[in-house]
Design a protein around this motif. Sequence first.
Motif, short mmCIF file in Angstrom:
data_model
loop_
_atom_site.label_atom_id
_atom_site.label_comp_id
_atom_site.label_asym_id
_atom_site.label_seq_id
_atom_site.Cartn_x
_atom_site.Cartn_y
_atom_site.Cartn_z
N VAL A 180 4.17 61.78 -16.78
CA VAL A 180 3.41 62.12 -15.57
C VAL A 180 4.01 61.59 -14.27
CG1 VAL A 180 1.28 62.34 -16.89
CG2 VAL A 180 1.78 60.16 -15.78
N THR A 181 5.32 61.41 -14.20
CA THR A 181 5.94 60.92 -12.97
C THR A 181 5.70 61.88 -11.81
OG1 THR A 181 7.66 59.81 -14.26
CG2 THR A 181 8.09 60.13 -11.92
N THR A 182 5.79 63.18 -12.05
CA THR A 182 5.54 64.16 -10.99
C THR A 182 4.12 64.03 -10.47
OG1 THR A 182 7.07 65.69 -12.07
CG2 THR A 182 5.60 66.62 -10.42
N CYS A 183 3.17 63.82 -11.36
CA CYS A 183 1.76 63.68 -10.96
C CYS A 183 1.57 62.44 -10.09
CB CYS A 183 0.86 63.61 -12.19
SG CYS A 183 1.05 65.00 -13.33
N ILE A 184 2.22 61.35 -10.46
CA ILE A 184 2.11 60.11 -9.69
C ILE A 184 2.70 60.30 -8.30
CG2 ILE A 184 2.77 57.68 -9.58
CD1 ILE A 184 0.74 58.36 -11.78
N ALA A 185 3.87 60.93 -8.22
CA ALA A 185 4.51 61.16 -6.92
C ALA A 185 3.64 62.06 -6.05
CB ALA A 185 5.89 61.79 -7.12
N ALA A 186 3.05 63.10 -6.64
CA ALA A 186 2.20 64.01 -5.88
C ALA A 186 0.95 63.29 -5.37
CB ALA A 186 1.80 65.20 -6.76
N GLU A 187 0.41 62.40 -6.16
CA GLU A 187 -0.77 61.62 -5.75
C GLU A 187 -0.43 60.76 -4.54
OE1 GLU A 187 -4.82 59.95 -6.55
OE2 GLU A 187 -3.77 61.80 -7.08
N ILE A 188 0.70 60.07 -4.60
CA ILE A 188 1.12 59.19 -3.51
C ILE A 188 1.36 59.99 -2.23
CG2 ILE A 188 3.01 57.70 -2.73
CD1 ILE A 188 3.31 56.76 -5.64
N LEU A 189 1.89 61.20 -2.37
CA LEU A 189 2.26 62.01 -1.21
C LEU A 189 1.14 62.94 -0.73
CD1 LEU A 189 5.88 62.88 -2.36
CD2 LEU A 189 5.23 61.29 -0.54
N GLY A 190 -0.05 62.82 -1.31
CA GLY A 190 -1.19 63.58 -0.82
C GLY A 190 -1.17 65.05 -1.18
N ARG A 191 -0.56 65.40 -2.32
CA ARG A 191 -0.57 66.78 -2.80
C ARG A 191 -1.63 66.93 -3.90
NH1 ARG A 191 3.44 65.41 0.83
NH2 ARG A 191 5.02 67.06 1.04
#
Length: 477
Positions: free
Chosen positions: A322-333
């Motif tokens: 889930v690295t993509t999900c974590i990055a998207a969460e941090i970036l407000g997506r």
Amino acid sequence: MKPNIKSRTVFLGDNLDFLRGINSECVDLIYADPPFNKKKEFTAPIGSQAEGAGFLDLFAEEDIKDEWVDAFRHENFELHSYLSGIKAIGNSYNYCYLVYMAIRILECHRVLKRSGSFYLHCDQTMSHYLKLLLDCIFSEKNFRGDIIWKSAPNKNDARKRKFGNRTNNVFHYTKGDKFTFNTLFDPLSDEHVSKSYRYRDKRGRYMTAPLYSNTALGGYGKQKPFTFNGLNKRWFNTLETLQKFDAEDRLHISKSGGVRKKVYLSESKGTPKSNLWEDINFVQGDEGVGWPTQKPLALMERIIIASSHPGDWVLDPFCGCVTTCIAAEILGREWVGIDVAKEAWNQIECRLKKEVPADMFRGEPHFSTTPPKRGKTDARPKKYVYVISNPAYPGMYKVGVATNAEARLNQFQTADPKRRYQLEYKILTPEYKTLEPYIHREFDGDHEWVPGELDAIIDAIKRYRPAQNDLVGHNAG
């Protein structure tokens, strides 16, 4: 269409089932990090955060379905031809892998917005095969670049009697010409600054750029010259713009009387980032959870920033740890992940709380094993059912399916030096999947060729009603 999925959801199961349930053209960005066809099993080490996770990266006939191949024949003639060629000359496991990937990438293409981007992560194992597959689905003209990511070195390189593989490929495609892309920049090197920004004034260091052309051939040479600052030149800018530069003290006058524009270091964004990414390293000890194919968070953040805006929808159909999900969460997506491994559920809960700053955390994620249902207004795709003739084959007609009937005609023409193929009839219909095989059955067709009278074939196409003809048929030949 609006998404029919809840943001911040991890779906557990075969991603094909979930992709098929997502509304068409509702996702802004898709990043896919699928199996690489390494022909081996990957497992997370005992004692790691991802202990128990693993997958078999080996594909065989039982992993694909005949209905998928049949769908390619209807949905994408070029893709079907490509895969048929691979099956004829390649190893069976490569063909099976590509069929497995193709049916899923077709669904990714469908759910992607017209302004969206698709990134596929792979390595040299199948990159050359996957590039051609993506050309068939997204079109070669929508290929935007091959990102070369310098990954961790292989410690056993020296023992393999070959050059060590230290890179991965990330293919970038878009669905159309108008797409989201935010240019990223690298800082200017000290050497570049010292060599290029050689001048100073009260604003700071600057370099100079030309304002006029001395050539009379092509380009700016076609512009009519005019006089500014005592020079009669073919200027790149209007007289008003040049006067504005002068008023702002942005003109550099050389000792010989030449005029150039000042470009200040303080206003530089840096050097636009290239497709060679050597500055993102990943060591399992830093952020690793033990997932055997984990990618670094910085890699996902860079892709998301480049091809989306805050509030956009990001989908990872092979989300793994889930690295993509974590990055998207941090970036407000808004984000959605899909994976077959149940450990993905554990990872998202753990990593959200551990790696996402408190002011960016938006609450508990959602989990589901039930595929979404597409909205009733999600339009069924339409394609052309065509009838093409060639006088060299009297009484025989090619009946097939294509997105562009004229383009298909041109493909046939390339095989005929006299270009005698003719498009006799075409009809745009959502029933193409059942109409085309119906005509072949009714007229005893062989592959794409159908024997019979042209008027009878066209009449049968016009009269086709799926609710009736698919249940009770008649022989029109």
